[in-house]
Design a protein around this motif. Structure first.
Motif, PDB file in Angstrom:
ATOM      1  N   PRO A 113       0.808  -1.239   0.000  1.00 16.85           N
ATOM      2  CA  PRO A 113       0.000   0.000   0.000  1.00 16.85           C
ATOM      3  C   PRO A 113       0.830   1.273   0.000  1.00 16.85           C
ATOM      4  CG  PRO A 113      -0.994  -1.600   1.482  1.00 16.85           C
ATOM      5  CD  PRO A 113       0.312  -2.186   1.041  1.00 16.85           C
ATOM      6  N   LEU A 114       2.063   1.221   0.519  1.00 19.34           N
ATOM      7  CA  LEU A 114       2.911   2.417   0.493  1.00 19.34           C
ATOM      8  C   LEU A 114       3.296   2.795  -0.926  1.00 19.34           C
ATOM      9  CD1 LEU A 114       5.274   1.754   3.542  1.00 19.34           C
ATOM     10  CD2 LEU A 114       3.196   3.148   3.467  1.00 19.34           C
ATOM     11  N   GLU A 116       1.290   2.507  -3.384  1.00 17.24           N
ATOM     12  CA  GLU A 116       0.066   2.978  -4.035  1.00 17.24           C
ATOM     13  C   GLU A 116      -0.254   4.413  -3.663  1.00 17.24           C
ATOM     14  OE1 GLU A 116      -2.773   0.166  -2.704  1.00 17.24           O
ATOM     15  OE2 GLU A 116      -2.032  -1.462  -3.982  1.00 17.24           O
ATOM     16  N   GLY A 117       0.694   5.065  -2.967  1.00 13.28           N
ATOM     17  CA  GLY A 117       0.515   6.470  -2.612  1.00 13.28           C
ATOM     18  C   GLY A 117      -0.027   6.704  -1.231  1.00 13.28           C
ATOM     19  N   LYS A 118      -0.275   5.644  -0.444  1.00 15.23           N
ATOM     20  CA  LYS A 118      -0.803   5.818   0.908  1.00 15.23           C
ATOM     21  C   LYS A 118       0.318   6.179   1.871  1.00 15.23           C
ATOM     22  CE  LYS A 118      -4.636   2.553   0.315  1.00 15.23           C
ATOM     23  NZ  LYS A 118      -5.268   1.317   0.838  1.00 15.23           N
ATOM     24  N   SER A 119      -0.003   6.995   2.863  1.00 17.96           N
ATOM     25  CA  SER A 119       0.970   7.337   3.908  1.00 17.96           C
ATOM     26  C   SER A 119       0.756   6.519   5.171  1.00 17.96           C
ATOM     27  CB  SER A 119       0.880   8.829   4.238  1.00 17.96           C
ATOM     28  OG  SER A 119      -0.435   9.148   4.686  1.00 17.96           O
ATOM     29  N   SER A 120      -0.366   5.834   5.284  1.00 15.82           N
ATOM     30  CA  SER A 120      -0.613   4.978   6.438  1.00 15.82           C
ATOM     31  C   SER A 120      -1.708   3.995   6.086  1.00 15.82           C
ATOM     32  CB  SER A 120      -1.014   5.800   7.659  1.00 15.82           C
ATOM     33  OG  SER A 120      -2.247   6.466   7.432  1.00 15.82           O
ATOM     34  N   PHE A 121      -1.676   2.864   6.747  1.00 14.45           N
ATOM     35  CA  PHE A 121      -2.747   1.895   6.612  1.00 14.45           C
ATOM     36  C   PHE A 121      -2.754   0.993   7.837  1.00 14.45           C
ATOM     37  CE2 PHE A 121       0.940  -0.137   4.744  1.00 14.45           C
ATOM     38  CZ  PHE A 121       0.876  -1.462   5.173  1.00 14.45           C
ATOM     39  N   THR A 123      -4.095  -2.917   9.284  1.00 15.75           N
ATOM     40  CA  THR A 123      -4.519  -4.236   8.836  1.00 15.75           C
ATOM     41  C   THR A 123      -4.427  -5.219   9.990  1.00 15.75           C
ATOM     42  OG1 THR A 123      -4.116  -5.985   7.225  1.00 15.75           O
ATOM     43  CG2 THR A 123      -2.189  -4.838   8.050  1.00 15.75           C
ATOM     44  N   LYS A 150      -0.340  -1.366  12.401  1.00 20.74           N
ATOM     45  CA  LYS A 150      -0.468  -0.072  11.745  1.00 20.74           C
ATOM     46  C   LYS A 150       0.871   0.303  11.142  1.00 20.74           C
ATOM     47  CE  LYS A 150      -3.996   1.673  14.950  1.00 20.74           C
ATOM     48  NZ  LYS A 150      -4.341   2.736  15.929  1.00 20.74           N
ATOM     49  N   GLU A 155       4.938  11.295   5.303  1.00 17.97           N
ATOM     50  CA  GLU A 155       4.383  11.775   4.038  1.00 17.97           C
ATOM     51  C   GLU A 155       4.494  10.651   3.011  1.00 17.97           C
ATOM     52  OE1 GLU A 155       8.315  13.970   2.184  1.00 17.97           O
ATOM     53  OE2 GLU A 155       6.799  15.177   3.219  1.00 17.97           O
ATOM     54  N   PRO A 156       3.663  10.655   1.972  1.00 18.53           N
ATOM     55  CA  PRO A 156       3.711   9.566   0.988  1.00 18.53           C
ATOM     56  C   PRO A 156       5.110   9.408   0.399  1.00 18.53           C
ATOM     57  CG  PRO A 156       1.761  10.906   0.647  1.00 18.53           C
ATOM     58  CD  PRO A 156       2.589  11.626   1.673  1.00 18.53           C
TER      59      PRO A 156
END
Length: 1109
Positions: A113-114, A116-121, A123, A150, A155-156
């Motif tokens: 996910p990092l 894909e432009g995400k800065s946090s996720f 799961t 987490k 920043e992305p």
């Protein structure tokens, strides 16, 4: 592989909670979490006691630094996960100094996910148990252990440019099947390795490697779906090897993009993937491509479509203690064995919208000359640039891809030497007939040759996150088509329109007529009753005058006029659209005269409806169906009477302006007469009626190409493929368009898709037990639908004889025709009961044969209608069809002959096609259109040699001889054609021409039988005329008159029909009918001088028939 100037940024991983945990010492065990990334331990959590509910609060945070300039880069994040190992701390026993720990399980956190432009996720990842762990024995109804994780960056990691222009490459290596028999599962351990190089920015290539394949002896198929695995070793928990959410699902062989995807390969692949030896990997490796690498990736595919995927076998070695990572230099190249290569065609990734290719690829021996010739690759990944890979080949070594390839210092020198060697080999291969594979050492590879002998192949999948070439969305294509051709709004019914104005006028006339009649009865009812039928005209005239006087004196006349006035005003406004004052008195008088005539006529119509007993019986109207009009139009084309053909086509349009099939037929006729502008108007009119109609879209595209509007043509063809992705002709025409544009990659894409759809259709038909494909195709021959739709009747599987018969209301006594007409009517009624379309059974087996009378002058139209387009399904024994032959059939049906020769060239070169009987028949037809009889005869000779018993060959030969004036040979060919058990694709004009030859040779009985068959199949003016002539010559005047009456009912503008009616009337002694028929014969300007002279001779004999005497 990425280029960025970003400084180091920390990536934080926080383990917050654990759920459903269980340890060795019961539910309240003490555990801690160890985090690892890129073979580096990031840290351990505090020791936490698991609660009785199986939960634990860890709140454990670790981090690593993302620094693409020299540390962890985007590629590492792509294919390396974070491992979370849970360890249980056992309580100390007596006299135990250190704590004893046992590993419970491992969890895997995918950092994708990092990218894909995400800065946090956040799961929840499952905790996979290690062998022997208490987590393995999960009780029924108990959830699997899991950790909540987490991931956070400030920043992305990707910029907006990288997100929009970058891409993610995923390469999945499934297995190598049918490996050589010399591969034995016993003996020294071997490392089976596969690798390929992915172009990066600049001259560097990025290696993707797969190691430690598992050799299996076979016996059963690999299960599907099965999970894909991480390309990483030393994973403690077996379940942690699997990439979350990624599975190998397989699929039909025919839908693959590889080499072994043909029906003939199915048996071999089924055997190889079930009982033969194989090497399995099931690994997925990921690689991030930044925008510059994406450009290099595309350029490499354009420069060289085939990429080498190497395979080799290397013995596994165990490093001695204290010397890890060191190996003697003598073990470099000697360890490389069974070096092979598969050539993967990467061009499909340049097709619009394609993101994935998967298939089976043959493995060939690795020979420098062949590899260079096919891939322009100078170096072997394992032999030239991969010595370090072999040196690191230790038991338990890491098998993840190297982020930076290690290449020798003298790389440039080696490259220069290699290039010189390749040039020498290239020159040698061009000057010698011996293939490069046969060249002696060092380019001979006997071990690699075993791959060929065994038929070994790799199953490989290459997938991108985004398509390299975006595909236009169907909504955009529909919008573009709508902009070019606005949809035609449906006709709205106007309640106050012209029709209602006329009906209101009729109603007022009826009301006024009843009022006047009542007034008349009031005044003269007693006198009328007394006199009855003895009332003379003078008395009636007196009554009329008295009635007019009474109406005027009483004011009733003025009241009637006012009552009618409103209805007349509505007619003036609604029907004649007159709402303004007239400019001159003359214009007013002209309009009043026209209006008066119309009002009087409509008054008579209304009065006849009120008093039907006072009028004579209505004259029966002869209604011709749309299919009959189409047949008449084609017969007019046969005689090159294009003006009459246009009249029939336009009459169909007037009757049903909303029927797009009529517009398509008229457009095809305009193509025949080379009126491309009008043809384009017709096709676009049809498309405006239904913007999802595939044939209309394709024909608009064809006309756009002919008129060099290439941008519009692409829109039309692409929209057709989007609306109906299974349409073979649409994909083929799109490929032909790309060929004109010199876009070889997209041309290949379109042809490949067309072939795949054709194979799918054939396979589906065979699997469902339907008709064979050729018979299925022949079911279309009576229809105007050239796109493979199954409508119409099959002239190959069964003989369908369309009903025929006279139009309703025809009068006269029928003698020998009575039985025929009754049988015909019965067939028609039966057909209407069986089919929802009453005209469906009347469709001709093919009405596309163009005929040119021998005595007529040559048409100025270059593509004359010498021969009607015969049905595209020729003959009984026929090779399987191809995408190009299907397209040829479509183009010939719509008279787009300009396209046909281009497609015929493809058919000739197509591996599934080649010169066939149908190919030569189509080619002969094109020559007949040009009146090149010599070449047409040569083609028909070739067709006859290939299929001597094909009735269409003999039918076409008959047309050739008929048009060239050799009626004796034409007669022999036609008689042979009708003698076959199976009909030719088009019998209508065969019967017409054979009957004409019989008439010329005065074989009237044969002519009569032949025309009777034609009348039974597809009655028309010409068939009834031929039957009438035959009966007249046989002195069967009653039958001749009946047949000629039918011909006249279908077309009362045929001068020859009137001429023979005049002869029959003269012979029968009916002067009035003879003079009327002769009058119309002269009015329509009969061109047959011999027939006119015969009429004059009979007139002189009987003494009447010519009023000018």
């Amino acid at each position: 592989m990425e280029q960025t100037s970003s400084t180091g940024r920390p990536v934080q991983i926080t383990v917050t909670d654990g759920y459903d945990l269980k340890g060795f010492k019961g539910d309240t065990s003490v555990t801690f979490i160890r985090a690892e990334f890129n073979q580096v331990v990031l840290g351990d959590s505090a020791k936490i006691t698991v609660s009785s509910e199986g939960t634990a609060k860890y709140n454990f945070t670790v981090s690593f630094e993302f620094n693409p300039e020299g540390g962890i880069a985007l590629d590492d994040l792509a294919h390396k996960p974070v491992f979370l190992t849970m360890t249980e701390v056992l309580p100390k026993e007596k006299k135990q100094k250190d704590e004893k720990t046992l590993v419970l399980g491992q969890a895997v956190v995918d950092l994708l996910p990092l990218l894909e432009g995400k800065s946090s996720f956040q799961t929840v990842v499952p905790l996979h148990p290690v062998p022997g762990s208490p987590l393995e024995t999960i009780r029924p109804g108990v959830k699997q252990c899991s950790l909540e994780v987490k991931v956070f960056v400030s920043e992305p990691l990707l910029t907006s440019a990288q997100i929009s222009g970058g891409n993610l490459l995923k390469v999945t290596l499934e297995a190598a099947y049918a490996v050589p028999e010399s591969f034995m599962p016993i003996g020294p351990l071997q490392n089976y390795m596969v690798g390929l190089q992915v172009p990066s920015f600049g001259e560097k290539d990025y290696p993707i490697l797969f190691k430690n394949g598992t050799l299996k002896v076979g016996g059963e198929r690999e299960p599907v779906p099965r999970p894909k695995k991480w390309p990483i070793a030393n994973i403690l928990a077996p379940g942690a090897n699997n990439i979350p959410g990624s599975y190998i699902v397989g699929g039909p062989y025919e839908e693959e993009e590889g080499e072994l995807n043909h029906p003939e390969d199915r048996e071999f692949r089924t055997q190889a993937e079930s009982i033969k030896k194989r090497i399995t990997w099931d690994l997925e490796s990921r690689c991030y491509l930044d925008p510059s690498a994406v450009v290099s990736f595309q350029k490499r595919i354009v420069d060289c479509r085939f990429w080498p995927v190497e395979i080799t076998r290397v013995p596994l070695t165990t490093a001695p203690k204290g010397k890890v990572g060191k190996l003697d230099k003598t073990e470099d190249e000697s360890q490389l064995s069974f070096h092979g290569v598969a050539y993967v065609n990467m061009v499909p990734l340049l097709y619009p919208g394609v993101k994935r290719i998967r298939g089976a690829f043959h493995i060939y021996p690795y020979l420098d000359s062949i590899v260079y010739e096919k891939t322009k690759c100078l170096f072997s990944l394992f032999r030239d640039t991969g010595h370090h890979l072999i040196q690191n080949n230790k038991v338990g070594g890491i098998i993840s891809p190297q982020s930076k390839p290690v290449i020798a210092k003298n790389l440039k020198e080696d490259k220069t030497i290699k290039e010189k060697d390749m040039q020498t080999l290239s020159i040698k291969s061009q000057s010698s007939d011996t293939p490069l594979e046969a060249e002696p050492s060092p380019y001979h590879n006997p071990e690699g040759q075993q791959y060929l002998e065994a038929g070994t192949y790799l199953v490989l999948e290459i997938q991108l996150d985004k398509a390299l070439v975006p595909k236009r969305m169907p909504e955009e294509l529909a919008r573009r088509v709508k902009e070019m051709i606005p949809p035609r709004p449906p006709l709205t019914r106007r309640t106050g329109g012209a029709q209602k104005a006329v009906s209101d006028y009729h109603m007022q006339i009826k009301n006024i007529s009843r009022a006047i009649l009542d007034e008349y009865h009031r005044m003269y009812s007693q006198e009328v009753t007394k006199l009855g039928k003895e009332m003379d005209n003078e008395t009636l005239e007196e009554h009329k005058c008295q009635l007019n006087y009474e109406l005027n004196c009483s004011g009733k006349y003025f009241a009637f006029k006012e009552q009618l006035k409103h209805a007349v005003v509505k007619i003036v406004r609604e029907k004649y659209l007159k709402t303004t004052s007239f400019e001159s008195q003359e214009e007013l008088q002209t309009f009043i005269s026209e209006l008066y005539v119309f009002l009087v006529d409509q008054m008579h119509v209304a009065l006849n409806q009120v008093m039907p007993d006072d009028i004579q019986g209505a004259v029966p109207t002869i209604y011709t169906s749309s299919e009959q009009l189409r047949l008449f139009a084609f017969e007019a084309e046969v005689n090159e009477n294009f003006e009459m053909a246009a009249v029939y086509y336009e009459e169909r349009l007037v009757r049903e302006p909303q029927n797009l099939e009529h517009w398509l037929d008229y457009g095809a006729f305009c193509l025949l007469t080379e009126d491309n502008i009008k043809a384009q108007e017709c096709f676009r009119k049809a498309l405006s009626l239904n913007q999802n109609h595939i044939r209309s879209l394709l024909l608009c595209g064809v006309l756009a190409v002919l008129m060099e509007n290439y941008e519009q043509a692409e829109i039309f063809f692409e929209d057709a493929t989007c609306l109906e992705p299974t349409n073979v002709v649409a994909w083929t025409l799109l490929g032909l368009y790309y060929e004109i544009q010199n876009n070889d990659i997209r041309m290949e894409m379109a042809f490949h898709e067309a072939f795949k759809q054709l194979q799918t259709r054939i396979t589906k038909q065979k699997s469902t037990g339907t008709l064979e494909y050729l018979e299925e195709g022949r079911k279309m021959e009576s229809s105007l639908d050239p796109l493979g739709m199954t409508n119409g009747s099959s002239a190959i599987a069964i003989k369908v004889e369309p009903p025929a018969g006279p139009a309703p209301g025809a009068e006269g006594t029928l003698s020998i025709l009575d039985e025929f007409l009754k049988e015909s009517s019965r067939l028609q009624s039966d057909s209407q009961e069986q089919s929802p379309d009453p005209n469906s059974s009347r469709k001709l087996s093919n009405v596309f044969l163009k005929e040119i009378p021998v005595k007529k002058e040559t048409s100025k139209c270059q593509a004359s209608s010498a021969v009607l387009n015969p049905s595209p399904y020729y003959g009984v024994s026929q090779t399987p069809t191809t995408i190009f032959m299907e397209t040829i059939r479509f183009l010939m049906k719509v008279n787009a002959v300009q396209y046909v020769h281009r497609v015929l060239a493809h058919e000739l070169l197509c591996p599934q096609g080649g010169p066939s009987c149908e190919y030569y028949l189509v080619l002969a037809q094109t020559y007949l259109l040009k009146k090149d009889f010599a070449k047409a005869e040569e083609c028909l000779h070739q067709a006859a040699q290939m299929d001597y018993l094909n009735p269409n060959v003999w039918g076409m030969k008959g047309h050739l001889y008929f048009l060239s004036g050799n009626h004796a040979e034409a007669k022999a060919c036609y008689e042979r054609t009708i003698s076959f058990v199976v009909d030719a694709s088009e019998m209508h004009f065969i019967f017409l021409r054979l009957g004409l030859i019989y008439l010329e040779e005065k074989e009237y009985e044969k002519a009569k039988r032949t025309y009777l068959q034609a009348c039974k199949r597809s009655p028309s003016c010409l068939t009834w005329l031929g039957l009438g002539i035959s009966c007249y010559r046989l002195e069967e005047l009653t039958e001749a008159e009946d047949a000629l009456s039918e011909a006249n009912a279908l077309n009362n503008y045929n001068a020859e029909v009137w001429a023979y009616l005049a002869l029959v009337s003269l012979k029968a002694g009916r002067q009035l009918e003879a003079e009327q028929a002769y009058k119309y014969t002269m009015k329509l300007k009969l061109k047959n001088e011999a027939l006119l002279a015969e009429i004059h001779m009979v007139q002189e004999t009987v003494g009447f028939g010519n009023p000018s005497f």
